[in-house]
Motif scaffolding. Sequence first.
Motif, PDB file in Angstrom:
ATOM      1  N   THR A 174      28.334   5.290 -29.839  1.00 40.65           N
ATOM      2  CA  THR A 174      28.101   4.607 -31.118  1.00 40.65           C
ATOM      3  C   THR A 174      27.024   3.526 -30.999  1.00 40.65           C
ATOM      4  O   THR A 174      26.452   3.108 -32.011  1.00 40.65           O
ATOM      5  CB  THR A 174      29.399   3.955 -31.626  1.00 40.65           C
ATOM      6  OG1 THR A 174      29.924   3.064 -30.619  1.00 40.65           O
ATOM      7  CG2 THR A 174      30.446   5.004 -31.959  1.00 40.65           C
ATOM      8  N   THR A 204      32.956   6.940 -26.739  1.00 39.81           N
ATOM      9  CA  THR A 204      32.956   5.863 -27.727  1.00 39.81           C
ATOM     10  C   THR A 204      31.678   5.042 -27.638  1.00 39.81           C
ATOM     11  O   THR A 204      31.160   4.555 -28.641  1.00 39.81           O
ATOM     12  CB  THR A 204      34.179   4.949 -27.513  1.00 39.81           C
ATOM     13  OG1 THR A 204      35.367   5.743 -27.498  1.00 39.81           O
ATOM     14  CG2 THR A 204      34.284   3.905 -28.608  1.00 39.81           C
ATOM     15  N   MET A 264      34.881   7.423 -38.582  1.00 41.15           N
ATOM     16  CA  MET A 264      35.903   6.453 -38.972  1.00 41.15           C
ATOM     17  C   MET A 264      37.062   7.126 -39.720  1.00 41.15           C
ATOM     18  O   MET A 264      38.236   6.793 -39.515  1.00 41.15           O
ATOM     19  CB  MET A 264      35.275   5.363 -39.851  1.00 41.15           C
ATOM     20  CG  MET A 264      34.222   4.527 -39.139  1.00 41.15           C
ATOM     21  SD  MET A 264      34.901   3.685 -37.683  1.00 41.15           S
ATOM     22  CE  MET A 264      33.457   2.782 -37.117  1.00 41.15           C
TER      23      MET A 264
END
Length: 343
Positions: free
Chosen positions: A214, A211, A194
Amino acid sequence: MTERTGGSSLPYLGFSWFAMVMGLCGLSLAWSRAVPHWGPMAVRLSQGLGWLAAGVLVVLLLAQGLRWLKFPAAVQEDARHPVRHVFVAAFPSSLVLLATVWMAHHVVNPWIEALWMLGAIGLLLCTGVVLWRWLQPGLSIDDFWLGITPALFIPVVGNVLPALAGVSLGHPVWAAAQYGLAAVLWPVMLVLVMVRIGMRGLWPERMLPVTFITIAPPSVLALSGHQLGGPEVLLHMLWGVAAFFAALSFTVLVRCLRQPFGMSFWGMSFPLAALASLSLQLTPVDGGAQGLASAWLLGVTLAILALLGATLRGLLRGDLLGPEVTITSAVGPVSAPTVLGKS
């Protein structure tokens, strides 16, 4: 077609190709959890996918062995690259997952246990190497932030995988220790990801499919936690986290699909399959949510079949095994890793 080293595409066969094995194993495990919902057909599908994963693993092992003998510099470059080095952990992860698949079908023998041990130790070593790199004086700030992507979860949070089969194999303490390491490091790595987005921007467009990785940590933390005797409320909490990251990941799906197919797309496979496994684990056979969990499983199955088809087409056309292309990210020019394939 891009020119290849010595007329061979072998130097470009990176460790990211083992993500295929991870995805197929994850789908096999998902179908094994679908047995109460789908019956014998789910058993046959799970076993077939397990054999397919084993076949792909053998082919990749032979190819990587030949690559090591003929192009050792290419292998060493993978290990030193600020982004590619994390994909080395896809190999031990594949070993652990393949052992887990056969344990799910009650196949227990010394070879399965050896496969599990080799993979579990390999994951620990990969985690140690990743963290050791951060302590070296020659690491630049740019190289550090380049390596902070969801792909980092493979070597670090991958330590949660051994618990899937470790308890049944008679190694509950070992499995719990690695689970604890993953549980501690996951929020740390998540914060770093983040912060990287806030300070340096998102990873390059060609890496957008990672992505979806995650989704994997909370999903497998829940599944492994169940094996270790964790409370059911913990499973539901982690399912909520995984579902949130799934929804968040799908916001970049259209941008992913605009990119030429590359091996980075396989980074989507195992996380989606892991969430399917967890959903089926939590779904009562006669509950209303059964249809939703089964629909998710079917969707993931079609997606992985599409990935297999795209991979075969890419290999036949020569689009997947080629030299790196230079892409531009928030931290400047970056060589797109082999995981991306050719543009």
